[in-house]
Motif scaffolding. Sequence first.
Motif, mmCIF file in Angstrom:
data_model
loop_
_atom_site.group_PDB
_atom_site.id
_atom_site.type_symbol
_atom_site.label_atom_id
_atom_site.label_comp_id
_atom_site.label_asym_id
_atom_site.label_seq_id
_atom_site.Cartn_x
_atom_site.Cartn_y
_atom_site.Cartn_z
ATOM 1 N N TYR A 1 49.478 1.146 46.193
ATOM 2 C CA TYR A 1 49.534 0.180 45.088
ATOM 3 C C TYR A 1 49.222 -1.221 45.606
ATOM 4 N N HIS A 2 48.259 -1.870 44.945
ATOM 5 C CA HIS A 2 47.757 -3.174 45.381
ATOM 6 C C HIS A 2 48.448 -4.293 44.601
ATOM 7 N N HIS A 3 49.434 -4.952 45.241
ATOM 8 C CA HIS A 3 49.973 -6.190 44.659
ATOM 9 C C HIS A 3 48.844 -7.223 44.677
ATOM 10 N N HIS A 4 48.765 -8.042 43.627
ATOM 11 C CA HIS A 4 47.554 -8.863 43.476
ATOM 12 C C HIS A 4 47.866 -10.086 42.632
ATOM 13 N N MET A 5 47.337 -11.229 43.031
ATOM 14 C CA MET A 5 47.490 -12.444 42.229
ATOM 15 C C MET A 5 46.941 -12.217 40.819
ATOM 16 N N GLY A 6 47.674 -12.717 39.833
ATOM 17 C CA GLY A 6 47.216 -12.604 38.454
ATOM 18 C C GLY A 6 47.557 -11.296 37.779
ATOM 19 N N THR A 7 48.397 -10.470 38.439
ATOM 20 C CA THR A 7 48.805 -9.197 37.849
ATOM 21 C C THR A 7 50.329 -9.138 37.765
ATOM 22 N N VAL A 8 50.844 -8.045 37.213
ATOM 23 C CA VAL A 8 52.289 -7.934 37.003
ATOM 24 C C VAL A 8 53.056 -7.741 38.307
ATOM 25 N N ILE A 9 52.368 -7.339 39.372
ATOM 26 C CA ILE A 9 53.014 -7.229 40.683
ATOM 27 C C ILE A 9 52.333 -8.230 41.600
ATOM 28 N N GLU A 10 52.894 -9.436 41.626
ATOM 29 C CA GLU A 10 52.273 -10.553 42.337
ATOM 30 C C GLU A 10 53.218 -11.168 43.363
ATOM 31 N N ASN A 11 54.437 -11.523 42.963
ATOM 32 C CA ASN A 11 55.332 -12.274 43.849
ATOM 33 C C ASN A 11 56.373 -11.370 44.512
ATOM 34 N N LYS A 12 57.220 -11.959 45.342
ATOM 35 C CA LYS A 12 58.186 -11.179 46.115
ATOM 36 C C LYS A 12 59.151 -10.411 45.219
ATOM 37 N N ASP A 13 59.708 -11.071 44.209
ATOM 38 C CA ASP A 13 60.665 -10.397 43.331
ATOM 39 C C ASP A 13 60.023 -9.215 42.624
ATOM 40 N N GLU A 14 58.767 -9.379 42.215
ATOM 41 C CA GLU A 14 58.076 -8.293 41.517
ATOM 42 C C GLU A 14 57.786 -7.124 42.460
ATOM 43 N N ILE A 15 57.372 -7.426 43.669
ATOM 44 C CA ILE A 15 57.127 -6.351 44.640
ATOM 45 C C ILE A 15 58.437 -5.625 44.941
ATOM 46 N N ASP A 16 59.516 -6.368 45.167
ATOM 47 C CA ASP A 16 60.804 -5.749 45.473
ATOM 48 C C ASP A 16 61.269 -4.848 44.326
ATOM 49 N N ARG A 17 61.144 -5.345 43.117
ATOM 50 C CA ARG A 17 61.595 -4.552 41.972
ATOM 51 C C ARG A 17 60.720 -3.306 41.806
ATOM 52 N N PHE A 18 59.442 -3.473 41.988
ATOM 53 C CA PHE A 18 58.515 -2.347 41.872
ATOM 54 C C PHE A 18 58.833 -1.275 42.912
ATOM 55 N N MET A 19 59.049 -1.677 44.140
ATOM 56 C CA MET A 19 59.338 -0.719 45.201
ATOM 57 C C MET A 19 60.683 -0.035 44.970
ATOM 58 N N ASP A 20 61.638 -0.769 44.437
ATOM 59 C CA ASP A 20 62.960 -0.207 44.162
ATOM 60 C C ASP A 20 62.922 0.817 43.032
ATOM 61 N N MET A 21 62.037 0.613 42.057
ATOM 62 C CA MET A 21 62.000 1.466 40.870
ATOM 63 C C MET A 21 60.989 2.604 40.984
ATOM 64 N N THR A 22 60.270 2.666 42.085
ATOM 65 C CA THR A 22 59.308 3.752 42.264
ATOM 66 C C THR A 22 59.740 4.664 43.404
ATOM 67 N N THR A 23 59.203 5.866 43.401
ATOM 68 C CA THR A 23 59.555 6.863 44.414
ATOM 69 C C THR A 23 58.663 6.710 45.642
ATOM 70 N N ASP A 24 58.947 7.512 46.649
ATOM 71 C CA ASP A 24 58.152 7.474 47.869
ATOM 72 C C ASP A 24 56.733 7.991 47.656
ATOM 73 N N ASP A 25 56.474 8.603 46.508
ATOM 74 C CA ASP A 25 55.098 9.001 46.183
ATOM 75 C C ASP A 25 54.202 7.784 45.970
ATOM 76 N N VAL A 26 54.825 6.651 45.677
ATOM 77 C CA VAL A 26 54.082 5.411 45.411
ATOM 78 C C VAL A 26 54.001 4.617 46.711
ATOM 79 N N GLY A 27 52.842 4.673 47.359
ATOM 80 C CA GLY A 27 52.640 3.912 48.578
ATOM 81 C C GLY A 27 52.276 2.471 48.265
ATOM 82 N N LEU A 28 52.411 1.627 49.272
ATOM 83 C CA LEU A 28 52.109 0.202 49.113
ATOM 84 C C LEU A 28 50.855 -0.167 49.891
ATOM 85 N N LEU A 29 49.953 -0.844 49.237
ATOM 86 C CA LEU A 29 48.842 -1.506 49.913
ATOM 87 C C LEU A 29 49.318 -2.907 50.255
ATOM 88 N N MET A 30 49.493 -3.189 51.529
ATOM 89 C CA MET A 30 49.924 -4.519 51.940
ATOM 90 C C MET A 30 48.684 -5.381 52.131
#
Length: 296
Positions: free
Chosen positions: A152-181
Amino acid sequence: MSIKIGTNPIAWSNDDMQNLGQHISLNTCLSQAHDAGYQGIELGHKFPRDAAKLKLILQKYNIDLIGGWYSTELLRRSADDEIAALQDHINLLKNMNCKIFILAETSNAIHAARDIPLAKSPCLSDDQWNIFTDRMNIICAYIRDQGMETAYHHHMGTVIENKDEIDRFMDMTTDDVGLLMDAGHAAFAGIDPVALTTKYATRITHIHCKDIRLNICQKAINKDYSFLDAVLEGAFTVPGDGNINFPDILKQLAKIDYNGWLVVEAEQDPEKYDPQIYAKLGYDNLLQMAKDVKLI
């Protein structure tokens, strides 16, 4: 697979602002990427979406396809509808022997709108968070069952952009959801990429090695630029040419035995920043830094 260094065609031809690099052919992009030393490349809008044709083009330059961005619209459609919508993309990736499925939510994103400032980046309500992450978990489980890892690509101008959004997204998703750093998008959003890499080391499946020119990023924020105006101004560059501490990022990856792609990515205006020069600079810098920390 062992660590490989790849690139993204966005330095030659921009996907969100297609007049940037419109004159640069796909063959020129691939030739210069090969000459710089890259082993792989991500998809861009000039690439054919027919696997047989794409294989012939990439084989000519001895470059693998790494994968490519897929835009989810999970705020607008169900998980089943999204799975149906992504079939052409996943089948292309399978036929090209790709192992990574890059995705990002764009149903209300503003990163491709030059007339909308970054201050108006979308935010989700609590109900939307639940809907979005529940659906994301379902489609990422499906992609896993197809034999691929999601990124999953966190990206400026999208719903997953800042630290709080990334943290919440990672907390609410399973390990099937990988992170693109993405180092550049993290730093632009005020996140320390080293800390982000450390925190989510076990969930990281893909890395974008994009550097930033911090003074330009700060100017973009202070003057309320759109994302595309920040790109045009020169917010991003290749590793080692900006302000991000890539050696410490790579050290964290070495600690977890990261075994995937490092993708040099720099959204730049090719008229201002010659893609051939910056492709080589980015490759050489990243290769040396990776060797220095024993990642390669």
